[in-house]
Design a protein around this motif. Structure first.
Motif, PDB file in Angstrom:
ATOM      1  N   LEU A   1       0.856  -1.195   0.000  1.00  0.00           N
ATOM      2  CA  LEU A   1       0.000   0.000   0.000  1.00  0.00           C
ATOM      3  C   LEU A   1       0.890   1.242   0.000  1.00  0.00           C
ATOM      4  O   LEU A   1       1.724   1.417   0.900  1.00  0.00           O
ATOM      5  N   ILE A   2       0.698   2.102  -1.007  1.00  0.00           N
ATOM      6  CA  ILE A   2       1.430   3.367  -1.084  1.00  0.00           C
ATOM      7  C   ILE A   2       0.409   4.488  -0.898  1.00  0.00           C
ATOM      8  O   ILE A   2      -0.523   4.625  -1.702  1.00  0.00           O
ATOM      9  N   VAL A   3       0.558   5.242   0.167  1.00  0.00           N
ATOM     10  CA  VAL A   3      -0.400   6.324   0.433  1.00  0.00           C
ATOM     11  C   VAL A   3       0.073   7.597  -0.273  1.00  0.00           C
ATOM     12  O   VAL A   3       1.214   8.039  -0.075  1.00  0.00           O
ATOM     13  N   ALA A   4      -0.801   8.152  -1.124  1.00  0.00           N
ATOM     14  CA  ALA A   4      -0.489   9.394  -1.836  1.00  0.00           C
ATOM     15  C   ALA A   4      -0.662  10.561  -0.869  1.00  0.00           C
ATOM     16  O   ALA A   4      -1.775  10.868  -0.447  1.00  0.00           O
ATOM     17  N   LEU A   5       0.455  11.195  -0.523  1.00  0.00           N
ATOM     18  CA  LEU A   5       0.418  12.339   0.411  1.00  0.00           C
ATOM     19  C   LEU A   5       0.074  13.598  -0.385  1.00  0.00           C
ATOM     20  O   LEU A   5       0.920  14.475  -0.565  1.00  0.00           O
ATOM     21  N   ASP A   6      -1.162  13.651  -0.875  1.00  0.00           N
ATOM     22  CA  ASP A   6      -1.597  14.792  -1.685  1.00  0.00           C
ATOM     23  C   ASP A   6      -2.120  15.889  -0.769  1.00  0.00           C
ATOM     24  O   ASP A   6      -3.330  16.132  -0.673  1.00  0.00           O
ATOM     25  N   VAL A   7      -1.205  16.549  -0.097  1.00  0.00           N
ATOM     26  CA  VAL A   7      -1.530  17.667   0.792  1.00  0.00           C
ATOM     27  C   VAL A   7      -0.581  18.801   0.402  1.00  0.00           C
ATOM     28  O   VAL A   7       0.424  18.578  -0.285  1.00  0.00           O
ATOM     29  N   SER A   8      -0.915  20.040   0.832  1.00  0.00           N
ATOM     30  CA  SER A   8      -0.168  21.166   0.272  1.00  0.00           C
ATOM     31  C   SER A   8       0.917  21.727   1.175  1.00  0.00           C
ATOM     32  O   SER A   8       1.557  22.704   0.801  1.00  0.00           O
TER      33      SER A   8
ATOM     34  N   ALA B   1       1.427  17.162   5.883  1.00  0.00           N
ATOM     35  CA  ALA B   1       1.969  15.826   5.612  1.00  0.00           C
ATOM     36  C   ALA B   1       2.453  15.180   6.909  1.00  0.00           C
ATOM     37  O   ALA B   1       2.183  14.005   7.171  1.00  0.00           O
ATOM     38  N   GLU B   2       3.149  15.972   7.722  1.00  0.00           N
ATOM     39  CA  GLU B   2       3.655  15.443   8.999  1.00  0.00           C
ATOM     40  C   GLU B   2       2.509  14.972   9.884  1.00  0.00           C
ATOM     41  O   GLU B   2       2.586  13.915  10.520  1.00  0.00           O
ATOM     42  N   ALA B   3       1.432  15.775   9.892  1.00  0.00           N
ATOM     43  CA  ALA B   3       0.277  15.408  10.722  1.00  0.00           C
ATOM     44  C   ALA B   3      -0.336  14.101  10.238  1.00  0.00           C
ATOM     45  O   ALA B   3      -0.680  13.219  11.043  1.00  0.00           O
ATOM     46  N   MET B   4      -0.454  13.955   8.899  1.00  0.00           N
ATOM     47  CA  MET B   4      -1.051  12.730   8.348  1.00  0.00           C
ATOM     48  C   MET B   4      -0.165  11.513   8.631  1.00  0.00           C
ATOM     49  O   MET B   4      -0.650  10.454   9.044  1.00  0.00           O
ATOM     50  N   VAL B   5       1.134  11.670   8.427  1.00  0.00           N
ATOM     51  CA  VAL B   5       2.052  10.552   8.684  1.00  0.00           C
ATOM     52  C   VAL B   5       1.999  10.166  10.173  1.00  0.00           C
ATOM     53  O   VAL B   5       2.012   8.977  10.517  1.00  0.00           O
TER      54      VAL B   5
ATOM     55  N   ARG C   1      -0.620  10.489  12.124  1.00  0.00           N
ATOM     56  CA  ARG C   1      -1.882   9.775  12.379  1.00  0.00           C
ATOM     57  C   ARG C   1      -1.816   8.336  11.875  1.00  0.00           C
ATOM     58  O   ARG C   1      -2.409   7.438  12.461  1.00  0.00           O
ATOM     59  N   LEU C   2      -1.133   8.133  10.758  1.00  0.00           N
ATOM     60  CA  LEU C   2      -1.080   6.786  10.173  1.00  0.00           C
ATOM     61  C   LEU C   2      -0.086   5.886  10.914  1.00  0.00           C
ATOM     62  O   LEU C   2      -0.245   4.656  10.915  1.00  0.00           O
ATOM     63  N   GLY C   3       0.917   6.496  11.522  1.00  0.00           N
ATOM     64  CA  GLY C   3       1.851   5.745  12.378  1.00  0.00           C
ATOM     65  C   GLY C   3       2.459   4.536  11.698  1.00  0.00           C
ATOM     66  O   GLY C   3       2.803   4.577  10.511  1.00  0.00           O
ATOM     67  N   ASP C   4       2.556   3.442  12.448  1.00  0.00           N
ATOM     68  CA  ASP C   4       3.195   2.235  11.920  1.00  0.00           C
ATOM     69  C   ASP C   4       2.324   1.485  10.923  1.00  0.00           C
ATOM     70  O   ASP C   4       2.782   0.518  10.309  1.00  0.00           O
ATOM     71  N   THR C   5       1.062   1.896  10.794  1.00  0.00           N
ATOM     72  CA  THR C   5       0.170   1.175   9.875  1.00  0.00           C
ATOM     73  C   THR C   5       0.674   1.284   8.441  1.00  0.00           C
ATOM     74  O   THR C   5       0.564   0.343   7.662  1.00  0.00           O
ATOM     75  N   VAL C   6       1.233   2.468   8.080  1.00  0.00           N
ATOM     76  CA  VAL C   6       1.638   2.713   6.692  1.00  0.00           C
ATOM     77  C   VAL C   6       3.160   2.807   6.595  1.00  0.00           C
ATOM     78  O   VAL C   6       3.807   3.491   7.392  1.00  0.00           O
ATOM     79  N   SER C   7       3.717   2.106   5.594  1.00  0.00           N
ATOM     80  CA  SER C   7       5.181   2.087   5.452  1.00  0.00           C
ATOM     81  C   SER C   7       5.677   2.786   4.192  1.00  0.00           C
ATOM     82  O   SER C   7       6.876   2.938   4.012  1.00  0.00           O
ATOM     83  N   PHE C   8       4.748   3.191   3.300  1.00  0.00           N
ATOM     84  CA  PHE C   8       5.164   3.647   1.964  1.00  0.00           C
ATOM     85  C   PHE C   8       4.335   4.872   1.574  1.00  0.00           C
ATOM     86  O   PHE C   8       3.104   4.837   1.653  1.00  0.00           O
ATOM     87  N   TYR C   9       5.003   5.946   1.172  1.00  0.00           N
ATOM     88  CA  TYR C   9       4.304   7.186   0.810  1.00  0.00           C
ATOM     89  C   TYR C   9       4.696   7.652  -0.583  1.00  0.00           C
ATOM     90  O   TYR C   9       5.861   7.530  -0.984  1.00  0.00           O
TER      91      TYR C   9
ATOM     92  N   ALA D   1     -12.404   9.949   7.736  1.00  0.00           N
ATOM     93  CA  ALA D   1     -12.559  10.434   9.107  1.00  0.00           C
ATOM     94  C   ALA D   1     -11.504   9.782   9.998  1.00  0.00           C
ATOM     95  O   ALA D   1     -10.961  10.413  10.900  1.00  0.00           O
ATOM     96  N   ASP D   2     -11.210   8.524   9.725  1.00  0.00           N
ATOM     97  CA  ASP D   2     -10.180   7.806  10.485  1.00  0.00           C
ATOM     98  C   ASP D   2      -9.185   7.197   9.490  1.00  0.00           C
ATOM     99  O   ASP D   2      -9.340   6.035   9.067  1.00  0.00           O
ATOM    100  N   PRO D   3      -8.166   7.971   9.090  1.00  0.00           N
ATOM    101  CA  PRO D   3      -7.230   7.496   8.060  1.00  0.00           C
ATOM    102  C   PRO D   3      -6.536   6.182   8.418  1.00  0.00           C
ATOM    103  O   PRO D   3      -6.353   5.304   7.569  1.00  0.00           O
ATOM    104  N   LYS D   4      -6.198   6.036   9.695  1.00  0.00           N
ATOM    105  CA  LYS D   4      -5.474   4.821  10.114  1.00  0.00           C
ATOM    106  C   LYS D   4      -6.361   3.582   9.936  1.00  0.00           C
ATOM    107  O   LYS D   4      -5.900   2.554   9.416  1.00  0.00           O
TER     108      LYS D   4
END
Ligand code: C5P
Length: 234
Positions: A8-15, A20-24, A26-34, A213-216
């Motif tokens: 899973l590669i999460v597209a960090l489409d934020v400005s 981006a830091e806030a989203m990463v 929130r996603l924590g260890d769940t996501v490994s690839f951006y 609402a709950d990205p993780k």
């Protein structure tokens, strides 16, 4: 064997880097690839990539390079020095050749065959003699012959491209929508299950995660679906 989480590669489409830091976070260890594209890349996102990589994440730099060979090669080297995992280039033979020859430090080159926003009429207006399907197949074969590491493709194209390029090239598919989610402006969409069963190696997902609402929880559900589909496809 790739673990479901690493597919899973999460597209960090934020400005902004702050968003981006806030989203990463929130996603924590769940996501490994951006994936970092134009929007964040040109707003400090390349420097932020370095932080992600230092924190043990994988980064896909989606800046779709295309220029004279020397310029492409130098750009590829800079991205390689960052420690990124994937970098996109447009699938023009000179561009792909320069990128493949310059890659180092584990960087893998992905080719974009034809932008999914183009239809046959757009290609004709741009001076091409081929309809979309033929140009996609032609460029995919050229990418394979030049030693490109993978292709970005729609989930609909994945099965036919897999047959064309064989098992070794990575197929990376955006246009993923979990069952029951909104399509946004994506026209050719597939569920995570359908994309994996069609032969995709990596799924790029943006809004269904970053606008949830709950990205993780959204990311975890997709990873779970990837794992189940991967077992089915073995
Ligand atoms: O929000 P969504 O899941 O639609 O985001 C998909 C991501 O994949 C975006 O970053 C978009 O630029 C990218 N992409 C795409 N279609 C392509 C190539 C890339 O949606 N053909």
């Amino acid at each position: 064997m790739l673990q479901p989480r690493d597919r899973l590669i999460v597209a960090l489409d934020v400005s902004s880097v702050e968003a981006a830091e806030a989203m990463v976070g929130r996603l924590g260890d769940t996501v490994s690839f951006y994936k970092i594209g134009y929007q964040l890349g040109f707003a400090g996102g390349i420097g932020f990539s370095q932080k992600l990589i230092d924190a043990g994440k994988q980064v896909f730099v989606d800046l779709k390079l295309h220029d004279i060979g020397n310029t492409v090669a130098q750009g590829v080297k800079s991205v390689a020095r960052l420690g990124a995992t994937f970098l996109t280039v447009h699938a023009y033979p000179q561009t792909m050749k320069a990128a493949v020859e310059a890659r180092e430090n584990g960087l893998r080159i992905l080719a974009v065959t034809v932008l999914t926003s183009s239809d046959d009429a757009d290609l004709a207006a741009a001076g091409y003699a081929f309809p979309v399907a033929e140009l996609v197949a032609r460029r995919a074969a050229q990418a394979r012959d030049l030693g490109v590491d993978g292709l970005v493709c729609s989930p609909e194209e994945a099965a036919s491209l897999r047959r064309l390029v064989g098992p070794d090239m990575a197929l990376v598919t955006p246009g993923i929508r979990p069952p029951g989610s909104v399509k946004d402006e994506q026209k050719r969409i597939a569920t995570p299950t359908a994309a994996i069963l069609a032969g995709a190696d990596y799924l790029v997902v943006g809004r269904p995660i970053v606008a949830a609402a709950d990205p993780k929880a959204a990311a975890a559900a997709i990873i779970e679906e990837i794992g189940t589909a991967a077992k089915q496809s073995n």
